[in-house]
Design an enzyme around this catalytic site. Structure first.
Site, mmCIF file in Angstrom:
data_model
loop_
_atom_site.group_PDB
_atom_site.id
_atom_site.type_symbol
_atom_site.label_atom_id
_atom_site.label_comp_id
_atom_site.label_asym_id
_atom_site.label_seq_id
_atom_site.Cartn_x
_atom_site.Cartn_y
_atom_site.Cartn_z
ATOM 1 N N SER A 293 -12.486 -17.535 5.992
ATOM 2 C CA SER A 293 -11.558 -17.347 7.746
ATOM 3 C C SER A 293 -9.990 -17.546 7.103
ATOM 4 O O SER A 293 -9.477 -16.238 8.002
ATOM 5 C CB SER A 293 -11.918 -19.173 8.011
ATOM 6 N N ASP B 58 -14.340 -25.884 11.735
ATOM 7 C CA ASP B 58 -15.537 -25.033 10.403
ATOM 8 C C ASP B 58 -15.831 -25.978 9.017
ATOM 9 O O ASP B 58 -15.514 -26.508 8.406
ATOM 10 C CB ASP B 58 -14.810 -23.847 9.998
ATOM 11 N N HIS C 30 -17.725 -15.265 11.239
ATOM 12 C CA HIS C 30 -16.091 -14.586 11.111
ATOM 13 C C HIS C 30 -16.476 -13.495 11.911
ATOM 14 O O HIS C 30 -14.862 -12.546 12.014
ATOM 15 C CB HIS C 30 -15.768 -13.974 9.681
ATOM 16 N N HIS D 259 -10.692 -26.729 8.735
ATOM 17 C CA HIS D 259 -11.417 -26.482 7.546
ATOM 18 C C HIS D 259 -11.582 -25.362 6.822
ATOM 19 O O HIS D 259 -11.676 -24.837 6.737
ATOM 20 C CB HIS D 259 -12.690 -26.932 7.379
ATOM 21 N N GLU E 40 -6.509 -28.202 4.691
ATOM 22 C CA GLU E 40 -7.830 -28.042 3.741
ATOM 23 C C GLU E 40 -7.693 -29.566 3.019
ATOM 24 O O GLU E 40 -7.125 -29.629 2.186
ATOM 25 C CB GLU E 40 -7.704 -27.258 3.228
HETATM 26 C C1 LIG Z 1 -17.663 -24.318 5.553
HETATM 27 S S1 LIG Z 1 -16.176 -25.119 4.523
HETATM 28 C C2 LIG Z 1 -14.679 -24.356 4.961
HETATM 29 C C3 LIG Z 1 -14.862 -22.762 5.110
HETATM 30 C C4 LIG Z 1 -13.945 -21.434 5.717
HETATM 31 N N1 LIG Z 1 -13.323 -22.089 7.286
HETATM 32 C C5 LIG Z 1 -14.394 -20.134 5.713
HETATM 33 O O1 LIG Z 1 -14.909 -19.666 6.628
HETATM 34 O O2 LIG Z 1 -13.495 -19.526 4.805
HETATM 35 C C6 LIG Z 1 -14.953 -26.505 4.674
HETATM 36 C C7 LIG Z 1 -14.400 -27.196 4.288
HETATM 37 O O3 LIG Z 1 -13.709 -28.061 4.817
HETATM 38 C C8 LIG Z 1 -13.572 -29.398 4.044
HETATM 39 N N2 LIG Z 1 -13.331 -30.570 4.066
HETATM 40 C C9 LIG Z 1 -14.404 -30.821 4.018
HETATM 41 N N3 LIG Z 1 -13.953 -32.448 5.502
HETATM 42 C C10 LIG Z 1 -12.563 -32.117 5.526
HETATM 43 C C11 LIG Z 1 -11.842 -33.187 6.762
HETATM 44 N N4 LIG Z 1 -11.933 -34.254 6.335
HETATM 45 N N5 LIG Z 1 -10.536 -32.051 6.748
HETATM 46 C C12 LIG Z 1 -10.813 -31.291 7.053
HETATM 47 N N6 LIG Z 1 -11.011 -30.329 5.976
HETATM 48 C C13 LIG Z 1 -12.196 -31.418 4.799
HETATM 49 C C14 LIG Z 1 -14.060 -29.459 2.777
HETATM 50 O O4 LIG Z 1 -13.583 -29.402 2.006
HETATM 51 C C15 LIG Z 1 -14.621 -27.524 2.551
HETATM 52 O O5 LIG Z 1 -13.831 -26.584 2.182
#
Ligand SMILES: C[S@@+](CC[C@H](N)C(=O)[O-])C[C@H]1O[C@@H](n2cnc3c(N)ncnc32)[C@H](O)[C@@H]1O
Length: 273
Positions: free
Chosen positions: A95, A159, A18, A41, A113
């Protein structure tokens, strides 16, 4: 879809991610032209650090909590003010809230998401803020539909949870396609550093895709090749905005000491900078 970010929110990897995102957003919004801001994500947007799941791992205590009460250098001030503005110490912003903090009237924010419950929680987190498009689809399908953007300027955060053993291959293919659709997009990509992961192959593939200003920052919690733990956390920035890489020393050195990291290294991947 087993991954739950609440167990990791505010840890050292989140702080570095971040902080880098903030520096990139600061550089891009200094130009008075609309931007597409996209988070493929997005997670749930905000994390309750007092809840049982966050307490269970306590990772934020070895992350964002280490910044509390410290004198922060100018390069990290904006990051820290956003953390506090969105609820720290009770909450840690995800994020989507960092993106929200920077968006101007004509910027467009798209949050994606895939997890249905998380997407609904995200919707509630963003309610009351400026209008935001929330999508619930696969990240790479979402990316295809966004490029090229109407604004002709974009910052896109990738992410993934890296639960899928083919994630690096899928990511590489998605970036190759994105390069053809809109080579000027600024990407901020998070990746884990662990001994068994195909990182060299990933760097080579990206270097060969011909991105301009591809830059990597790697924050190591433990020495490389330490078994069974997340050794470190990487960020790859494509079309890295000036002066984020040029000033890297000014923000990597304080992050390393504040977060008690083993090391924090940075380097260019692309020949053309
Ligand atoms: C590392 S976390 C994200 C954290 C966020 N970017 C932050 O920095 O606050 C990854 C997220 O991706 C989601 N996710 C998993 N597979 C995915 C996909 N194929 N497409 C979109 N989101 C996905 C998960 O449910 C999870 O919430």
């Amino acid at each position: 879809l087993n991954y739950r970010h609440i167990f990791h929110a505010g840890n050292f990897a989140d702080v570095v991610k971040h902080a880098v995102l903030t520096l990139c957003l600061d550089a891009l919004t200094s130009k008075d032209k609309p931007l597409l801001l996209a988070d493929l994500h997005a997670g749930i947007g905000r994390y309750d650090l007092t809840c049982e799941d966050a307490e269970k791992t306590g990772e934020f205590k070895d992350g964002v909590d280490l910044l509390k009460g410290q004198t922060l250098p100018g390069s990290l001030e904006r990051y820290w003010s956003i953390v506090k503005e969105y609820g720290y110490p009770a909450y840690y912003p995800g994020s989507p809230l960092f993106l929200d903090a920077f968006r101007r009237k004509d910027d467009r924010l798209i949050l994606n998401e895939l997890h249905q419950d998380d997407s609904e929680t995200l919707y509630r987190t963003m309610a009351g803020l400026k209008p935001t498009a929330i999508r619930t689809e696969d990240a790479y399908a979402c990316l295809k539909s966004l490029l090229p953007p109407l604004e002709r300027r974009a910052l896109i955060l990738i992410d993934p949870p890296f639960e899928d053993k083919d994630e690096f291959a899928k990511l590489t293919a998605a970036l190759e396609d994105a390069q053809r659709r809109f080579a000027q997009a600024v990407f901020v990509i998070w990746y884990p550093i662990k001994p068994h992961l195909p990182l060299e192959k990933f760097y080579d593939a990206i270097a060969n895709q011909g991105w301009h200003r591809a830059f990597c920052v790697e924050a190591m919690r433990y020495p490389a090749k330490t078994p069974d733990v997340l050794n470190g956390s990487g960020l790859m920035i494509l079309n890295a905005p000036y002066p984020v890489p040029e000033n890297a020393q000014h923000w990597t050195a304080p992050l390393k000491s504040l977060l008690n990291l083993y090391s924090i290294e940075f380097r260019w991947l692309s020949a053309s900078v």
